[in-house]
Design a protein around this motif. Structure first.
Motif, short mmCIF file in Angstrom:
data_model
loop_
_atom_site.label_atom_id
_atom_site.label_comp_id
_atom_site.label_asym_id
_atom_site.label_seq_id
_atom_site.Cartn_x
_atom_site.Cartn_y
_atom_site.Cartn_z
N HIS A 68 5.35 -14.81 3.63
CA HIS A 68 5.14 -13.75 4.59
C HIS A 68 3.97 -14.13 5.49
O HIS A 68 2.93 -14.56 5.00
CB HIS A 68 4.83 -12.41 3.92
N ASP A 69 4.17 -13.99 6.80
CA ASP A 69 3.14 -14.34 7.77
C ASP A 69 2.78 -13.08 8.56
O ASP A 69 3.55 -12.60 9.39
CB ASP A 69 3.64 -15.43 8.71
N ASP A 121 11.65 -4.83 0.72
CA ASP A 121 12.88 -4.03 0.62
C ASP A 121 14.08 -4.89 0.25
O ASP A 121 15.01 -4.43 -0.41
CB ASP A 121 13.16 -3.32 1.95
N LYS A 122 14.05 -6.16 0.67
CA LYS A 122 15.18 -7.05 0.41
C LYS A 122 15.14 -7.65 -0.99
O LYS A 122 16.18 -8.07 -1.51
CB LYS A 122 15.20 -8.18 1.44
N ILE A 123 13.97 -7.72 -1.60
CA ILE A 123 13.85 -8.45 -2.87
C ILE A 123 13.45 -7.56 -4.04
O ILE A 123 13.19 -8.05 -5.14
CB ILE A 123 12.85 -9.62 -2.74
N THR A 124 13.38 -6.23 -3.81
CA THR A 124 13.16 -5.28 -4.90
C THR A 124 14.30 -4.29 -4.92
O THR A 124 15.14 -4.24 -4.02
CB THR A 124 11.82 -4.53 -4.73
N LYS A 180 4.32 -3.33 7.77
CA LYS A 180 5.66 -3.15 8.32
C LYS A 180 6.55 -4.36 8.05
O LYS A 180 7.70 -4.23 7.60
CB LYS A 180 5.57 -2.88 9.83
N SER A 181 6.04 -5.56 8.31
CA SER A 181 6.87 -6.74 8.05
C SER A 181 6.89 -7.08 6.57
O SER A 181 7.92 -7.52 6.03
CB SER A 181 6.37 -7.93 8.87
N LEU A 182 5.77 -6.86 5.86
CA LEU A 182 5.77 -7.10 4.41
C LEU A 182 6.75 -6.16 3.72
O LEU A 182 7.49 -6.56 2.82
CB LEU A 182 4.36 -6.92 3.85
N GLY A 183 6.78 -4.90 4.15
CA GLY A 183 7.71 -3.94 3.56
C GLY A 183 9.16 -4.32 3.81
O GLY A 183 10.02 -4.13 2.94
N ILE A 210 -0.11 -3.77 0.80
CA ILE A 210 0.87 -3.38 -0.20
C ILE A 210 0.82 -1.88 -0.46
O ILE A 210 1.84 -1.24 -0.75
CB ILE A 210 0.68 -4.18 -1.51
N ASN A 211 -0.36 -1.26 -0.33
CA ASN A 211 -0.45 0.19 -0.54
C ASN A 211 0.25 0.95 0.57
O ASN A 211 0.90 1.98 0.33
CB ASN A 211 -1.92 0.60 -0.66
N TRP A 212 0.15 0.46 1.81
CA TRP A 212 0.89 1.07 2.91
C TRP A 212 2.39 0.86 2.74
O TRP A 212 3.19 1.73 3.08
CB TRP A 212 0.41 0.52 4.24
N VAL A 213 2.78 -0.31 2.23
CA VAL A 213 4.20 -0.53 1.94
C VAL A 213 4.72 0.56 1.02
O VAL A 213 5.80 1.14 1.23
CB VAL A 213 4.42 -1.92 1.30
#
Length: 434
Positions: free
Chosen positions: A177-178, A224-227, A217-220, A51-54
């Motif tokens: 998220h996987d 991006d879609k839900i915030t 990368k995938s978590l971000g 999450i910090n990298w996101v």
């Protein structure tokens, strides 16, 4: 009051109005706990937390809740133990809660090897329902597993994934998220053995900085879609002429006149005005300048300073900094510090490129970091990347005298070699109460 009764009663609770999705907390085991690296104030963000990298890759769009700095994780805990902190997360005001749970249920065969997946799924679903009822949304991180697991534990993890997928399909405001493809070698793994990708885990289970970077990368993309989007790098105004000029030459418009504290080791170039260049060990530095990178939606601001650093050994560092003293900063100020770092080459040489802000009041120093690596020499991103680092909100705590705040950009080596880092948008702003 039991956790079950809390969950059942949320529908009538006064906090059930919708919350801001950009206020984030992590709930769970060691993967949730990796959000911060200091056990006391929980003020320093960890490079092993996706999450910090996101956040640094996405321009600092998310905010961690004030309570625990968003960290409601405890290493080694099973889902039934994590449930005990559910009420704390609900009270934090988080609008997005990321759940990391189930790994230890399976690893500990709790309550039995055959029922671990069902037990973990039931507890995770209970937490998710309660969080949604509070007006927040949930991201459930599907456990990626461990390279030390038995075939039976790997099968249990597949079962847990399936149970959670079927739950999320019919539950609003619950997202899955996987990160398995980010850290595990899916082409080499099987139903009997999990194989990690090279250099992406620091043990059998946990991502290091490199693994967390790819995980993000995938978590971000999901977040991006839900915030909600906000202007990037909001700590900076469009000019050095800010209402409160906490630092001077934050946009690197004055490209001479700074202090070179490494003498003849500075191979070429001039230190920007009002800044000091320092080193540890024997690296050499070339300084150049350019225009800050920008796009149509993220316009350039000011100039960038380009540091080409030739490191001679691991754990050396180069630091560009300003020491700020009253009356520019004072007791009680609530501050945000930020800067953009673009690593354009030499990633294999780096441990980290980040911000560091030591603050001293009455002779006592506390340290704030934008992102702190888990260990010396740890792997970071292996590709060119841009990170919008932020520290804060940072409160200058009560005392008789504020001695200083040091605003530091630091580049630290993992190995010998040459690295190029571009630094821009260096700024500090005072937060204003709504």
């Amino acid at each position: 009051m039991s956790i079950d009764s809390i969950a059942r009663g949320l529908a009538a609770a006064p906090w059930t109005r919708q919350r801001s999705p950009n206020l984030v907390a992590t709930l769970g085991d060691s993967l949730a706990a990796s959000l911060t690296v200091d056990t006391g104030l929980k003020q320093n963000l960890g490079a092993n937390a996706p999450i910090n990298w996101v956040n640094v890759r996405g321009g600092g769009n998310l905010r961690l809740v004030t309570s625990n700095n968003g960290n409601f994780g405890v290493s080694g805990q099973r889902s039934d133990q994590i449930l005990a902190r559910l009420s704390d997360v609900l009270a934090s005001g988080a609008g997005t809660v990321i759940i990391y749970a189930g790994t230890n249920d399976i690893a500990q065969n709790y309550p039995t090897a055959g029922t671990a997946a069902a037990t973990a799924a039931a507890n995770i679903m209970l937490m998710a329902r309660a969080i949604v009822a509070s007006g927040a949304q949930v991201v459930i991180e599907l456990p990626v597993g461990s390279t030390s697991w038995t075939a039976a534990q790997i099968r249990a993890n597949y079962e847990l994934h399936q149970r959670l997928k079927e739950f999320a399909e019919g539950t609003p405001s619950v997202y899955l998220h996987d990160a398995t493809p980010a850290v595990m070698d899916t082409s080499s793994s099987s139903t009997t053995a999990l194989v990690a990708q090279a250099n992406r885990l620091y043990d059998a289970t946990h991502p290091n900085g490199l693994g967390a970077y790819y995980w993000s990368k995938s978590l971000g993309a999901l977040l991006d879609k839900i915030t909600r989007p906000f202007p990037r790098m909001s700590h900076m105004l469009a000019s050095d002429a800010q209402a409160s000029a906490y630092i001077t030459n934050g946009l690197f418009l004055t490209q001479t006149g700074g202090t070179n504290s490494i003498g003849a080791a500075l191979t070429s170039g001039a230190v920007p005005g009002s800044w000091t260049l320092l080193r540890s060990g024997s690296p050499t530095v070339d300084i150049a300048y350019g225009t800050d990178n920008g796009t149509a939606t993220d316009p350039s601001i000011g100039a960038k300073v380009i540091l080409t650093v030739a490191f001679t050994a691991a754990n050396e560092y180069v630091r560009l900094y300003q020491d700020l003293v009253p009356p520019r900063l004072n007791i009680g100020d609530v501050l945000e510090l930020g800067a953009r770092h673009r690593v354009t080459s030499g990633m294999a040489t780096l441990t980290s490129s980040r911000l560091h802000a030591p603050v001293q009041v009455d002779g006592v120093t506390r340290d704030w970091y934008s992102m702190l690596e888990g260990a010396a020499g740890q792997y970071g991103p292996d590709e060119a990347y841009q990170a919008d680092h932020r520290i804060g909100p940072l409160t200058v705590w009560p005392g008789a005298t504020m001695n200083y705040l040091s605003f530091r950009h630091q580049i630290t080596a993992r190995a010998s070699g040459t690295v190029v880092v571009e630094i821009s948008r260096a700024g500090i702003r005072k937060r204003i109460a709504a």
